[in-house]
Design a protein around this motif. Structure first.
Motif, PDB file in Angstrom:
ATOM      1  N   THR A  34     -26.369 -28.980 -13.625  1.00 54.30           N
ATOM      2  CA  THR A  34     -26.619 -30.312 -12.812  1.00 54.30           C
ATOM      3  C   THR A  34     -27.882 -30.239 -12.094  1.00 54.30           C
ATOM      4  OG1 THR A  34     -24.132 -30.579 -12.361  1.00 54.30           O
ATOM      5  CG2 THR A  34     -25.647 -31.811 -11.082  1.00 54.30           C
ATOM      6  N   GLY A  38     -32.555 -37.795  -4.850  1.00 54.24           N
ATOM      7  CA  GLY A  38     -31.759 -38.658  -5.886  1.00 54.24           C
ATOM      8  C   GLY A  38     -30.649 -38.483  -6.239  1.00 54.24           C
ATOM      9  N   ILE A  39     -30.249 -39.210  -7.019  1.00 57.62           N
ATOM     10  CA  ILE A  39     -28.580 -38.698  -7.659  1.00 57.62           C
ATOM     11  C   ILE A  39     -28.489 -37.669  -8.444  1.00 57.62           C
ATOM     12  CG2 ILE A  39     -27.957 -41.211  -7.510  1.00 57.62           C
ATOM     13  CD1 ILE A  39     -28.263 -41.327 -10.586  1.00 57.62           C
ATOM     14  N   PRO A  40     -27.384 -36.850  -8.616  1.00 53.29           N
ATOM     15  CA  PRO A  40     -27.397 -35.626  -9.305  1.00 53.29           C
ATOM     16  C   PRO A  40     -27.536 -36.292 -10.939  1.00 53.29           C
ATOM     17  CG  PRO A  40     -25.690 -35.574  -7.688  1.00 53.29           C
ATOM     18  CD  PRO A  40     -26.201 -37.174  -7.805  1.00 53.29           C
ATOM     19  N   VAL A  41     -27.894 -35.397 -11.711  1.00 47.70           N
ATOM     20  CA  VAL A  41     -28.312 -35.610 -13.287  1.00 47.70           C
ATOM     21  C   VAL A  41     -27.515 -34.577 -13.974  1.00 47.70           C
ATOM     22  CG1 VAL A  41     -29.721 -35.682 -15.185  1.00 47.70           C
ATOM     23  CG2 VAL A  41     -30.397 -36.697 -12.982  1.00 47.70           C
ATOM     24  N   ARG A  74     -34.924 -38.638 -13.696  1.00 49.24           N
ATOM     25  CA  ARG A  74     -33.768 -39.480 -13.239  1.00 49.24           C
ATOM     26  C   ARG A  74     -34.171 -40.867 -13.550  1.00 49.24           C
ATOM     27  NH1 ARG A  74     -34.057 -36.173  -7.716  1.00 49.24           N
ATOM     28  NH2 ARG A  74     -31.896 -35.354  -7.994  1.00 49.24           N
ATOM     29  N   THR A  80     -29.857 -31.379  -8.991  1.00 46.07           N
ATOM     30  CA  THR A  80     -29.523 -31.953  -7.735  1.00 46.07           C
ATOM     31  C   THR A  80     -30.565 -31.953  -6.791  1.00 46.07           C
ATOM     32  OG1 THR A  80     -28.654 -30.009  -6.825  1.00 46.07           O
ATOM     33  CG2 THR A  80     -27.066 -31.443  -7.751  1.00 46.07           C
ATOM     34  N   ALA A  93     -31.577 -43.338 -15.588  1.00 52.29           N
ATOM     35  CA  ALA A  93     -31.468 -44.563 -15.186  1.00 52.29           C
ATOM     36  C   ALA A  93     -31.381 -45.898 -16.220  1.00 52.29           C
ATOM     37  CB  ALA A  93     -32.119 -44.945 -14.126  1.00 52.29           C
TER      38      ALA A  93
END
Length: 341
Positions: free
Chosen positions: A162, A181-184, A102, A164, A106
């Motif tokens: 994804t 955290g946000i999905p990647v 992540r 998650t 980012a």
């Protein structure tokens, strides 16, 4: 790097009480077209006094407790160097850390990570282990590759997944909560090496955020990553014998290591070059090394390194002495060694 020499007061216990030495991290750039080495671009050596890196201030920095945190700092530094082409950072299974993935995502880094079998990804709207996802995919025959000294076919499959799951910090020193955290969004590329009978000899599960490169090339890039082991073998055991160096501090080791690393990359490039000129150079360096080669073995990288050292010394001598001086020295040496010299 294991050192038990009493003359190195700044070594430390890396993983356990008897694992004494320095921690080394090296980043190499290889060609995306040939897999051949271009240069070592970053190095970091950790001692009990701190971290010495080519991408930090001159004074040693505090030891980074998490190795992947230091890798992430190096990735961020390299991405900011303005190379002509974007970098894709290839990391082995140590990089299978969703928290660090992540972070790379980012900052806009391109990453390619070999992942473990069990961590789950979202595939077709449900969580599944990467190994289980691989069993669902259809594979395509791509190319012949060398594996354990033999030639086999590489088969490749891919799908979109994804990530998650929450990050799970190390629990070694104390309990820490999971960090959501946000999905990647990523691609799962599965590379297999199969025998002629269809047995799976090797399998690599690869996650990447690189979108505009086909899966076959992604698999080839990671296959090339395994060739860097010859670099570390030359540095540590079969060439420079790094763990026998007598320098008395991490800083002195780090300085010498920069020169040795470039020499190892140069030998790697000479060994990998397929041109006629490179073949002639290899034969010349083997003769200079004085090493005996096994039957049908053209060269070894340690022998090339040894021959290169002799050749560079010869070139230095030729620059320092005129032809007349060399002839005079030869005549003097003949008095001691005989006329047939």
């Amino acid at each position: 790097m294991s050192y038990k020499h009493a003359n190195k007061p700044d070594t430390y216990a890396i993983t356990h009480d008897t694992d004494i030495g320095y921690d080394l991290q090296t980043s190499l750039i290889i060609s995306d077209q040939t897999g051949q080495p271009l240069a070592p671009v970053a190095q970091r050596l950790v001692s009990s006094e701190g971290s010495f890196a080519t991408y930090q201030e001159a004074n040693p920095q505090p030891i980074v407790q998490n190795h992947l945190d230091e890798v992430s700092d190096c990735i961020q530094f390299l991405d900011g160097q303005g190379f002509a082409k974007p970098l894709v950072h290839l990391i082995d299974r140590e990089g299978d850390s969703i928290g660090h993935i992540r972070r790379w995502e980012a900052t806009g880094s391109h990453w390619l990570v070999r992942v473990k079998d069990n961590p789950k990804v979202d595939y077709q709207a449900k969580p599944m282990a990467c190994k289980a996802v691989a069993q669902e995919l259809a594979f395509s025959k791509t190319r012949e590759v060398r594996y354990q000294g033999q030639t086999y076919w590489q088969w490749v499959a891919e799908t979109d997944v994804t990530l998650t799951r929450p990050a799970k910090p190390s629990q070694k020193k104390s309990k820490k909560p999971a960090v959501p955290g946000i999905p990647v969004a990523a691609r799962l590329v599965v590379s297999r090496v199969l025998s002629d009978e269809g047995d799976v000899l090797a399998e690599w599960l690869l996650l990447t955020n690189v979108k505009d490169v086909d899966a076959s090339t992604i698999a080839l890039w990671y296959y090339w990553r395994w060739q860097i082991e010859c670099f570390f073998k030359l540095v540590k055991s079969a060439g420079h014998h790094l763990e026998s160096w007598q320098q008395e501090s991490a800083m002195a080791i780090a300085k010498r290591l920069l020169v040795a690393s470039m020499a190892c990359v140069t030998v790697w490039a000479i060994a990998a070059d397929k041109s006629k000129e490179a073949s002639e150079l290899r034969l010349f360096l083997i003769k200079l090394s004085g090493r005996q080669m096994r039957h049908k073995k053209e060269f070894t990288n340690p022998a090339l390194l040894s021959g290169l050292w002799v050749f560079l010394s010869m070139l230095e001598i030729m620059d320092a002495y005129s032809q007349e001086e060399l002839d005079s020295l030869k005549a003097t040496a003949q008095q001691f060694l005989g006329k047939d010299m």
